[in-house]
Scaffold this active site. Structure first.
Site, mmCIF file in Angstrom:
data_model
loop_
_atom_site.group_PDB
_atom_site.id
_atom_site.type_symbol
_atom_site.label_atom_id
_atom_site.label_comp_id
_atom_site.label_asym_id
_atom_site.label_seq_id
_atom_site.Cartn_x
_atom_site.Cartn_y
_atom_site.Cartn_z
ATOM 1 N N GLN A 323 -2.962 14.496 0.374
ATOM 2 C CA GLN A 323 -1.988 15.543 0.866
ATOM 3 C C GLN A 323 -0.896 15.794 0.089
ATOM 4 O O GLN A 323 -0.368 16.973 -0.106
ATOM 5 C CB GLN A 323 -1.793 15.318 2.140
ATOM 6 C CG GLN A 323 -0.546 16.149 2.997
ATOM 7 C CD GLN A 323 -1.235 17.746 3.094
ATOM 8 O OE1 GLN A 323 -2.472 17.965 2.928
ATOM 9 N NE2 GLN A 323 -0.035 18.608 3.063
ATOM 10 N N GLU A 324 -0.317 14.659 -0.478
ATOM 11 C CA GLU A 324 1.094 14.734 -1.180
ATOM 12 C C GLU A 324 0.903 15.168 -2.615
ATOM 13 O O GLU A 324 1.835 16.143 -2.943
ATOM 14 C CB GLU A 324 1.643 13.537 -1.183
ATOM 15 C CG GLU A 324 2.061 12.735 0.125
ATOM 16 C CD GLU A 324 3.367 13.389 0.708
ATOM 17 O OE1 GLU A 324 3.940 14.347 0.151
ATOM 18 O OE2 GLU A 324 3.787 13.256 1.888
ATOM 19 N N SER A 325 -0.094 14.772 -3.125
ATOM 20 C CA SER A 325 0.018 15.323 -4.820
ATOM 21 C C SER A 325 -1.566 15.680 -5.229
ATOM 22 O O SER A 325 -1.527 15.809 -6.364
ATOM 23 C CB SER A 325 0.431 13.967 -5.654
ATOM 24 O OG SER A 325 -0.450 12.796 -5.524
#
Length: 511
Positions: A323-325
């Protein structure tokens, strides 16, 4: 019907068995009571309390009942287990192979009731008795990408159509065929809802009929399956009781459902299973599985190391990282957040990360930070809500999460339930609401989407990857099959071309 007891040994309060012979103990108790004491025949509820066992028949399906390495789950399982606890008895599940077997066992009164994702129809009402409904869903026509989208019943003529044998959908098709003689179908008793989806996804059939809740639960795994049109209005789902039994157990079930509806337990169970299923669209699903195959192996050992160090499921950490990267170690946001776990400079300093672009430091640092955030969540908040709160706090900050919890409590809602608090987080972006809080403005929509996305990514990882890779249970050919189902149709953009785009919350799927 098959026996699941070998897979549930770690859960002694829930046993599964064959139905044959279940009436013997009942008959013995009744005869002894009549011969020894001259008492009247005990009610169904009294016999359950005497035997201390509640017999329930169900079927395997992600939306109903399943067993995985974490134990039993599913909406029907949770409801039946709570009902058994309410009665103070052991839950003993019988797993049927198909709907026909369930109906036969109910007809013969060889179980107390069926908790098997059964819709309430007029023909079934004439055959069984039903509890109050616990949810509604809509019967949908689904079809394979590449087939002309059916928009009305007439469009089903000439299509290779499949349904589950003995389902309410088959009954609807029988009625439709009287108006549209060109409609024909195959009724399969040898597959479940997942098999039906796979048959359409792989081109064995053009279309099928499936309940909307089962499509929502499994659509991410079959992105070549598309929604056509609703075959009928929403229908109720409920437990089915044998027609010949007395009312004692059914009345107790009515009281049970009234209580869990009033105290919010039912809504919480449904949110846990269905509240995050609209977050992964077709492109997002293909991209995620592509990266799972191509990128995750590079970092899986690091996620496993972090998970062991901080006692967190590695698949949850991997879902956060995606989700972050999108598992890009050099990712950088316009605001300067960077690295595979997208740590801010302040967070990195707080947890002792000197190089945010180093994958190992980023993953270990992200796990360390999540564990600290999880430790800040009040202990009275139980799982899985505790994890959802921690994820929201990881994204928006603990102070803003507390503001939303206070707003929920002030408004008469439960501040310890994610189902309630997620409705108040978005209000932190509106002055009329954030002006009343301690920590002020926040982009409160983002943590809600953030949590839903991670829950969906975790679903896929849990389906494809074991919690302990040393006990690998997913066959290579199964993964290869899923990869093939997610290949791009001719002329569409390759997922590799998506890497240059910013990492943004996914848009809701058009189910």
């Amino acid at each position: 019907m098959h026996d699941q007891s070998s897979r549930s040994g770690a859960f002694p309060a829930v046993k599964t068995c064959h139905w044959r012979g279940l009436k013997g103990p009942y008959l013995t108790l009744v005869l002894l009571c009549l011969l020894v004491s001259g008492c009247s025949r005990p009610t169904v509820l009294e016999r359950i309390q005497q035997e201390q066992v509640l017999h329930v028949i169900t079927r395997d399906a992600p939306a109903i009942y399943y067993q995985d390495q974490d134990g039993p789950g599913g909406v029907e399982y949770e409801l039946a287990k709570r009902f058994a606890d309410h009665l103070g008895v052991e839950l003993r599940l019988q797993v049927a192979d198909n709907l026909g077997e369930i109906f036969s066992i109910l007809d013969q009164d060889y179980t107390h009731f069926a908790a098997a994702g059964l819709s309430v129809t007029e023909s079934r009402r004439q055959r069984f008795r039903f509890s109050p409904p616990y949810m509604q869903a809509r019967p949908l026509v689904i079809f394979r990408r590449g087939v002309d989208r059916p928009l009305e019943p007439a469009d089903l003529e000439g299509l290779k159509l499949v349904v589950l044998a003995n389902s309410s959908h088959e009954q609807r098709l029988v009625r439709l065929a009287k108006l549209h003689p060109g409609i024909s179908w195959t009724a399969r008793a040898d597959i479940d809802s997942l098999g039906l989806l796979a048959a359409v996804n792989e081109g064995e059939f053009d279309a099928a009929v499936l309940d909307s809740n089962e499509l929502a639960m499994n659509h991410v795994f079959f992105p070549d399956v598309l929604k056509g049109f609703p075959l009928a209005a929403k229908v109720d789902f409920a437990w089915a009781f044998p027609a010949g039994a007395d009312d004692s157990l059914l009345n107790e079930a009515r009281s049970f459902f009234r209580d869990i509806r009033q105290n919010g337990t039912l809504a919480q169970i449904l949110e846990r299973h269905y509240g995050h299923l609209d977050r992964l669209n077709y492109v997002g699903a293909r991209t995620f599985v592509h990266h799972l195959r191509r990128r995750l192996p590079t970092y899986q050992a690091l996620f496993l190391e972090a998970a062991e160090t901080y006692d967190v499921d590695w698949r949850l950490l991997a879902a956060i990282g995606y989700q972050e990267s999108h598992w890009r170690p050099n990712a950088v946001s316009p605001t300067g957040v960077r690295g595979l776990m997208m740590l801010t400079q302040n967070t990195a300093e707080y947890i002792g990360v000197s190089d945010r672009l180093d994958p190992r430091q980023s993953i270990m640092g992200g796990a360390r930070y999540f564990k600290r955030v999880l430790g800040m969540i009040p202990e009275n908040i139980k799982e899985p809500d505790r994890t959802w709160f921690a994820l929201a706090s990881y994204n928006v900050g603990f102070g803003h999460l507390e503001d939303a919890r206070i707003l929920a409590e002030t408004d008469g809602k439960n501040p310890d339930r994610w189902l309630d608090v997620k409705e108040y987080l978005p209000l932190l972006a509106h002055k009329e609401w954030y002006s009343k809080t301690k920590h002020g403005y926040a982009r409160g929509y983002e943590p809600v989407v953030y949590v839903q996305n991670i829950r969906r990514y975790f679903d896929v990882l849990a389906w494809m990857e074991p919690a302990d890779p040393s006990a690998q249970m997913v066959a290579e050919e199964e993964e290869e099959s899923l990869e093939q189902t997610l290949e791009l149709p001719a002329g569409e953009t390759d997922v590799a071309d998506l890497d240059s785009s910013p990492v943004l919350p996914l848009m809701p799927a058009a189910l």
